[in-house]
Design a protein around this motif. Sequence first.
Motif, PDB file in Angstrom:
ATOM      1  N   LEU A   1      50.862 -52.059  32.597  1.00 29.79           N
ATOM      2  CA  LEU A   1      50.461 -51.221  31.459  1.00 29.79           C
ATOM      3  C   LEU A   1      49.475 -50.186  31.973  1.00 29.79           C
ATOM      4  O   LEU A   1      48.459 -50.513  32.579  1.00 29.79           O
ATOM      5  N   LEU A   2      49.802 -48.926  31.742  1.00 31.59           N
ATOM      6  CA  LEU A   2      48.964 -47.814  32.193  1.00 31.59           C
ATOM      7  C   LEU A   2      48.243 -47.211  30.992  1.00 31.59           C
ATOM      8  O   LEU A   2      48.874 -46.814  30.008  1.00 31.59           O
ATOM      9  N   LEU A   3      46.909 -47.147  31.085  1.00 33.17           N
ATOM     10  CA  LEU A   3      46.077 -46.514  30.051  1.00 33.17           C
ATOM     11  C   LEU A   3      45.530 -45.209  30.595  1.00 33.17           C
ATOM     12  O   LEU A   3      44.992 -45.172  31.710  1.00 33.17           O
ATOM     13  N   GLN A   4      45.647 -44.142  29.812  1.00 29.20           N
ATOM     14  CA  GLN A   4      45.108 -42.841  30.204  1.00 29.20           C
ATOM     15  C   GLN A   4      44.307 -42.263  29.040  1.00 29.20           C
ATOM     16  O   GLN A   4      44.765 -42.264  27.896  1.00 29.20           O
ATOM     17  N   SER A   5      43.132 -41.753  29.349  1.00 25.80           N
ATOM     18  CA  SER A   5      42.273 -41.185  28.310  1.00 25.80           C
ATOM     19  C   SER A   5      41.372 -40.126  28.926  1.00 25.80           C
ATOM     20  O   SER A   5      41.293 -39.973  30.150  1.00 25.80           O
ATOM     21  N   GLN A   6      40.673 -39.413  28.043  1.00 23.94           N
ATOM     22  CA  GLN A   6      39.826 -38.308  28.478  1.00 23.94           C
ATOM     23  C   GLN A   6      38.462 -38.408  27.814  1.00 23.94           C
ATOM     24  O   GLN A   6      38.355 -38.721  26.621  1.00 23.94           O
ATOM     25  N   PHE A   7      37.411 -38.136  28.610  1.00 20.93           N
ATOM     26  CA  PHE A   7      36.035 -38.170  28.110  1.00 20.93           C
ATOM     27  C   PHE A   7      35.298 -36.926  28.586  1.00 20.93           C
ATOM     28  O   PHE A   7      35.679 -36.296  29.584  1.00 20.93           O
ATOM     29  N   HIS A   8      34.208 -36.618  27.879  1.00 25.38           N
ATOM     30  CA  HIS A   8      33.342 -35.535  28.320  1.00 25.38           C
ATOM     31  C   HIS A   8      32.574 -35.987  29.556  1.00 25.38           C
ATOM     32  O   HIS A   8      32.199 -37.156  29.687  1.00 25.38           O
ATOM     33  N   THR A   9      32.326 -35.043  30.465  1.00 27.04           N
ATOM     34  CA  THR A   9      31.621 -35.396  31.704  1.00 27.04           C
ATOM     35  C   THR A   9      30.163 -35.797  31.458  1.00 27.04           C
ATOM     36  O   THR A   9      29.541 -36.405  32.328  1.00 27.04           O
ATOM     37  N   ALA A  10      29.623 -35.470  30.272  1.00 28.22           N
ATOM     38  CA  ALA A  10      28.244 -35.880  29.971  1.00 28.22           C
ATOM     39  C   ALA A  10      28.130 -37.388  29.803  1.00 28.22           C
ATOM     40  O   ALA A  10      27.031 -37.933  29.883  1.00 28.22           O
ATOM     41  N   LEU A  11      29.254 -38.069  29.574  1.00 27.54           N
ATOM     42  CA  LEU A  11      29.259 -39.534  29.506  1.00 27.54           C
ATOM     43  C   LEU A  11      29.590 -40.047  30.905  1.00 27.54           C
ATOM     44  O   LEU A  11      30.747 -40.068  31.321  1.00 27.54           O
ATOM     45  N   GLN A  12      28.561 -40.443  31.620  1.00 26.92           N
ATOM     46  CA  GLN A  12      28.708 -40.811  33.029  1.00 26.92           C
ATOM     47  C   GLN A  12      29.014 -42.301  33.149  1.00 26.92           C
ATOM     48  O   GLN A  12      28.155 -43.144  32.885  1.00 26.92           O
ATOM     49  N   PHE A  13      30.249 -42.608  33.572  1.00 24.79           N
ATOM     50  CA  PHE A  13      30.678 -43.993  33.733  1.00 24.79           C
ATOM     51  C   PHE A  13      30.131 -44.553  35.042  1.00 24.79           C
ATOM     52  O   PHE A  13      30.182 -43.900  36.093  1.00 24.79           O
ATOM     53  N   GLN A  14      29.619 -45.777  34.968  1.00 24.75           N
ATOM     54  CA  GLN A  14      29.131 -46.449  36.155  1.00 24.75           C
ATOM     55  C   GLN A  14      30.308 -47.052  36.917  1.00 24.75           C
ATOM     56  O   GLN A  14      31.404 -47.220  36.376  1.00 24.75           O
ATOM     57  N   HIS A  15      30.075 -47.387  38.176  1.00 28.54           N
ATOM     58  CA  HIS A  15      31.159 -47.877  39.032  1.00 28.54           C
ATOM     59  C   HIS A  15      31.799 -49.126  38.426  1.00 28.54           C
ATOM     60  O   HIS A  15      31.123 -50.042  37.972  1.00 28.54           O
ATOM     61  N   GLN A  16      33.129 -49.142  38.432  1.00 27.11           N
ATOM     62  CA  GLN A  16      33.875 -50.262  37.869  1.00 27.11           C
ATOM     63  C   GLN A  16      35.227 -50.354  38.562  1.00 27.11           C
ATOM     64  O   GLN A  16      35.864 -49.332  38.857  1.00 27.11           O
ATOM     65  N   SER A  17      35.662 -51.577  38.835  1.00 23.78           N
ATOM     66  CA  SER A  17      36.967 -51.770  39.470  1.00 23.78           C
ATOM     67  C   SER A  17      38.078 -51.467  38.472  1.00 23.78           C
ATOM     68  O   SER A  17      37.889 -51.524  37.261  1.00 23.78           O
ATOM     69  N   ASN A  18      39.245 -51.144  39.007  1.00 27.59           N
ATOM     70  CA  ASN A  18      40.431 -50.856  38.200  1.00 27.59           C
ATOM     71  C   ASN A  18      40.190 -49.704  37.224  1.00 27.59           C
ATOM     72  O   ASN A  18      40.585 -49.744  36.057  1.00 27.59           O
ATOM     73  N   LEU A  19      39.497 -48.672  37.697  1.00 30.87           N
ATOM     74  CA  LEU A  19      39.273 -47.494  36.870  1.00 30.87           C
ATOM     75  C   LEU A  19      39.266 -46.267  37.772  1.00 30.87           C
ATOM     76  O   LEU A  19      38.356 -46.082  38.577  1.00 30.87           O
TER      77      LEU A  19
END
Length: 367
Positions: free
Chosen positions: A63-81
């Motif tokens: 199952l493939l999930l694709q989405s879009q966020f603003h760059t101001a929301l900074q995601f921290q390091h996470q596997s499988n992303l």
Amino acid sequence: MNIYWFLFIAFLILAVQGWIYRRWSLSQLQYSRKFSTPTCYRGDEILILETISNRKLLPLPWLLLQSQFHTALQFQHQSNLDISKGQFYQNHKSIFSLMPYTQIVRKHRIICSKRGSYRLNTVSLTCGDAFGISKTYKTLPLDGQLLVFPKPIPMDEVPLPSRSWQGEVIVRRWILDDPFTVAGAREYRYGDTLNGINWKATARNGMLQVHNRERTADHRVVIMVNFDLNESVQTQISDPDTIEKALSYAITIADWVISQGMEIGFACNGYSEDAPKEPVFVEPRGGHEALNELNYVMAKLVIAQSLGFEQFMANIIRNQIVDTDIVLISAYISNEIQLHIEHLQATGNIVTIVELQPDALKSEVAN
């Protein structure tokens, strides 16, 4: 002959399982995503909670999930992303498998690096069979919003022109006449207005008497932010960080004013995403609800002008604002703005100017 039967049966199995996955792979597949909190301050770390459920007997090999966020929301390091970033937006991809009647809950830690209003719009789901023969996809609408408030700073970091400003405002709070409460009469003094004369007391005492009005505890402060960085009228802001710093000054001053039991208002020549191209004016109110309202208003501000600040101040004057402490946060003061300031002062307002310094602010915000 046996090999042909084997190939025929294999082809039939592949075709049937491909048809099954095309037909039912996305059925009974539930997905949700939400912010852990609806509001926060710039620089805060929050969570995005993601839940994927396969509520059927058919397993999902991928199952493939694709989405879009603003760059101001900074995601921290996470596997499988997998994250690919652009100037304003970042694309996210995740792929995993789901067994029958299983649920996956993922928590993404993000840092909200900029003030603003952020929405969760859509997510694309793509899945198929284990052999890659068939795949199907759909786009799901999401309903989530995060408001990031401007970050308050220590009050002594606001570049007020006088360190005694806070004390002066507190003193002025208690020296305003209350026009609705009269405590007897007193002798006329130079500067008293004629409409304050108490004619009955004058006739009784044989000397000119005026109403002795009690002092009011109500005092209003209105913070004005100039979104123009120079005298040339431009719809696009050349240095957004300077405006962001101005909003941090504004919410810091507002917090202090509310803590002193006074009323606070806000005005700027930007505009809100809820009312495009309309300048912002929030009537002065007291209490923590007023501070919350200002936070919500500032979170939704778009960094662009609705009209020039000179025209904006002319509109403020036409609305007859009087007896108010006005804090003007601006990167410049033109001759026309100075004339408007003098007009406001002539109608009983006190105007305090907080000067913005764009070149110095860029390095401050970066740090």
